[in-house]
Design a protein around this motif. Structure first.
Motif, PDB file in Angstrom:
ATOM      1  N   LEU A   1       0.833  -1.196   0.000  1.00  0.00           N
ATOM      2  CA  LEU A   1       0.000   0.000   0.000  1.00  0.00           C
ATOM      3  C   LEU A   1       0.874   1.255   0.000  1.00  0.00           C
ATOM      4  CD1 LEU A   1      -2.740   1.425   0.157  1.00  0.00           C
ATOM      5  CD2 LEU A   1      -2.659   1.122   2.655  1.00  0.00           C
ATOM      6  N   GLN A   2       1.893   1.262   0.838  1.00  0.00           N
ATOM      7  CA  GLN A   2       2.819   2.399   0.900  1.00  0.00           C
ATOM      8  C   GLN A   2       3.442   2.663  -0.473  1.00  0.00           C
ATOM      9  OE1 GLN A   2       6.475   1.434   2.780  1.00  0.00           O
ATOM     10  NE2 GLN A   2       7.366   3.428   2.366  1.00  0.00           N
ATOM     11  N   ASN A   3       3.933   1.610  -1.119  1.00  0.00           N
ATOM     12  CA  ASN A   3       4.572   1.765  -2.426  1.00  0.00           C
ATOM     13  C   ASN A   3       3.583   2.205  -3.499  1.00  0.00           C
ATOM     14  OD1 ASN A   3       7.064   1.039  -1.375  1.00  0.00           O
ATOM     15  ND2 ASN A   3       6.817  -1.128  -1.887  1.00  0.00           N
ATOM     16  N   SER A   4       2.355   1.682  -3.447  1.00  0.00           N
ATOM     17  CA  SER A   4       1.359   2.045  -4.462  1.00  0.00           C
ATOM     18  C   SER A   4       0.978   3.523  -4.372  1.00  0.00           C
ATOM     19  CB  SER A   4       0.112   1.166  -4.333  1.00  0.00           C
ATOM     20  OG  SER A   4      -0.645   1.522  -3.191  1.00  0.00           O
ATOM     21  N   LEU A   5       1.107   4.095  -3.167  1.00  0.00           N
ATOM     22  CA  LEU A   5       0.779   5.508  -2.967  1.00  0.00           C
ATOM     23  C   LEU A   5       2.006   6.411  -3.077  1.00  0.00           C
ATOM     24  CD1 LEU A   5      -1.692   5.120   0.039  1.00  0.00           C
ATOM     25  CD2 LEU A   5      -2.274   5.601  -2.342  1.00  0.00           C
ATOM     26  N   GLY A   6       3.188   5.783  -3.203  1.00  0.00           N
ATOM     27  CA  GLY A   6       4.422   6.565  -3.301  1.00  0.00           C
ATOM     28  C   GLY A   6       4.746   7.323  -2.028  1.00  0.00           C
ATOM     29  N   LEU A   7       4.470   6.703  -0.880  1.00  0.00           N
ATOM     30  CA  LEU A   7       4.678   7.375   0.399  1.00  0.00           C
ATOM     31  C   LEU A   7       6.047   7.077   0.971  1.00  0.00           C
ATOM     32  CD1 LEU A   7       1.242   6.629   2.121  1.00  0.00           C
ATOM     33  CD2 LEU A   7       1.907   8.681   0.864  1.00  0.00           C
ATOM     34  N   GLN A   8       6.633   8.078   1.612  1.00  0.00           N
ATOM     35  CA  GLN A   8       7.855   7.873   2.369  1.00  0.00           C
ATOM     36  C   GLN A   8       7.477   7.386   3.752  1.00  0.00           C
ATOM     37  OE1 GLN A   8       9.007  12.064   2.171  1.00  0.00           O
ATOM     38  NE2 GLN A   8       8.711  12.243   4.367  1.00  0.00           N
ATOM     39  N   VAL A   9       8.475   7.120   4.578  1.00  0.00           N
ATOM     40  CA  VAL A   9       8.224   6.726   5.972  1.00  0.00           C
ATOM     41  C   VAL A   9       8.981   7.688   6.862  1.00  0.00           C
ATOM     42  CG1 VAL A   9       8.576   4.906   7.687  1.00  0.00           C
ATOM     43  CG2 VAL A   9       7.891   4.309   5.379  1.00  0.00           C
ATOM     44  N   PRO A  10       8.298   8.357   7.785  1.00  0.00           N
ATOM     45  CA  PRO A  10       6.864   8.275   8.086  1.00  0.00           C
ATOM     46  C   PRO A  10       6.037   9.144   7.135  1.00  0.00           C
ATOM     47  CG  PRO A  10       7.916   9.832   9.567  1.00  0.00           C
ATOM     48  CD  PRO A  10       9.016   9.248   8.722  1.00  0.00           C
ATOM     49  N   SER A  11       4.772   8.788   7.007  1.00  0.00           N
ATOM     50  CA  SER A  11       3.803   9.564   6.234  1.00  0.00           C
ATOM     51  C   SER A  11       2.430   9.428   6.859  1.00  0.00           C
ATOM     52  CB  SER A  11       3.729   9.086   4.786  1.00  0.00           C
ATOM     53  OG  SER A  11       4.780   9.592   4.016  1.00  0.00           O
ATOM     54  N   PHE A  12       1.586  10.397   6.538  1.00  0.00           N
ATOM     55  CA  PHE A  12       0.198  10.407   7.009  1.00  0.00           C
ATOM     56  C   PHE A  12      -0.706  10.517   5.787  1.00  0.00           C
ATOM     57  CE2 PHE A  12       2.975  12.310  10.092  1.00  0.00           C
ATOM     58  CZ  PHE A  12       2.601  11.728  11.294  1.00  0.00           C
ATOM     59  N   LEU A  13      -1.804   9.796   5.816  1.00  0.00           N
ATOM     60  CA  LEU A  13      -2.813   9.882   4.762  1.00  0.00           C
ATOM     61  C   LEU A  13      -4.105  10.296   5.445  1.00  0.00           C
ATOM     62  CD1 LEU A  13      -3.351   9.398   1.721  1.00  0.00           C
ATOM     63  CD2 LEU A  13      -4.034   7.067   2.342  1.00  0.00           C
TER      64      LEU A  13
END
Length: 199
Positions: free
Chosen positions: A149-161
């Motif tokens: 899910l993180q990769n599909s959204l292109g999110l870094q760590v940490p991130s908030f959605l």
């Protein structure tokens, strides 16, 4: 500023994005908090939800979790926080299982784990046997799903959605989280001013 004329009301996605818009005369203006962060317009809006992507062994994730403490306490039942634990380390396995089996206690657990080296599962009375069983048998699958899910959204760590729609990356102060959350949601706690500095 992003300004849209009233014709936006007739578009298919208007109901999905109107939480990010503010009426100004005959037009709509994209709210400040929404315009500064990417919006995923094709995702369903889930009001009051904050998804948090963290790797508990990562120092920036620990800081993000500690900064989240005041925000989560202030908003209480007005916010629903879901944790997505990524990176397959021992502490991540435990955190993923707590987030899955006791989501309402996940913030408490992650704050405890970020502050100390004690066995927070036992200290908080979270059901040591079921958590341990999950760590041994199901944690890897949970972490893989979260990472996909993180990769599909292109999110870094940490991130908030926020609201399943608005991406906010990096460590955020409690007040910054409040501003971002309140750009998409109405809540009594939006009137409070929280800590502006980072832990």
């Amino acid at each position: 500023a992003y300004v849209l004329d009233s014709a936006v009301e007739g578009t298919l996605l208007f109901n999905d994005v109107k939480g990010a818009l503010r009426k100004s005369g005959e037009a709509y203006v994209v709210k400040d908090g929404a315009s500064g962060a990417p919006l995923f317009l094709n995702r369903n809006n889930v009001a009051g939800q904050v998804d948090v992507f963290v790797a508990p062994d990562d120092e920036s994730s620990k800081r993000a979790i500690l900064n989240l403490e005041e925000f989560s306490t202030s908003f209480g039942d007005e916010v629903h926080i879901l944790y997505h634990v990524v990176k397959d380390f021992n502490s991540s396995k435990t955190a993923a299982c707590v987030s899955n089996l006791a989501p309402q206690r996940a913030t408490e657990y992650l704050i405890c784990a970020a502050k100390s080296d004690e066995d927070c599962v036992a200290t908080l009375g979270l059901g040591v046997t079921s958590i341990q069983s999950c760590v041994e048998e199901g944690s890897t699958v949970l972490i893989e799903e979260n990472t996909q899910l993180q990769n599909s959204l292109g999110l870094q760590v940490p991130s908030f959605l926020i609201n399943n729609r608005m991406r906010v990356g990096g460590v955020q102060s409690a007040d910054s989280l409040r501003e971002q959350f309140c750009s998409m949601n109405e809540a009594a706690a939006c009137l409070k001013e929280l800590k502006k500095s980072l832990v």
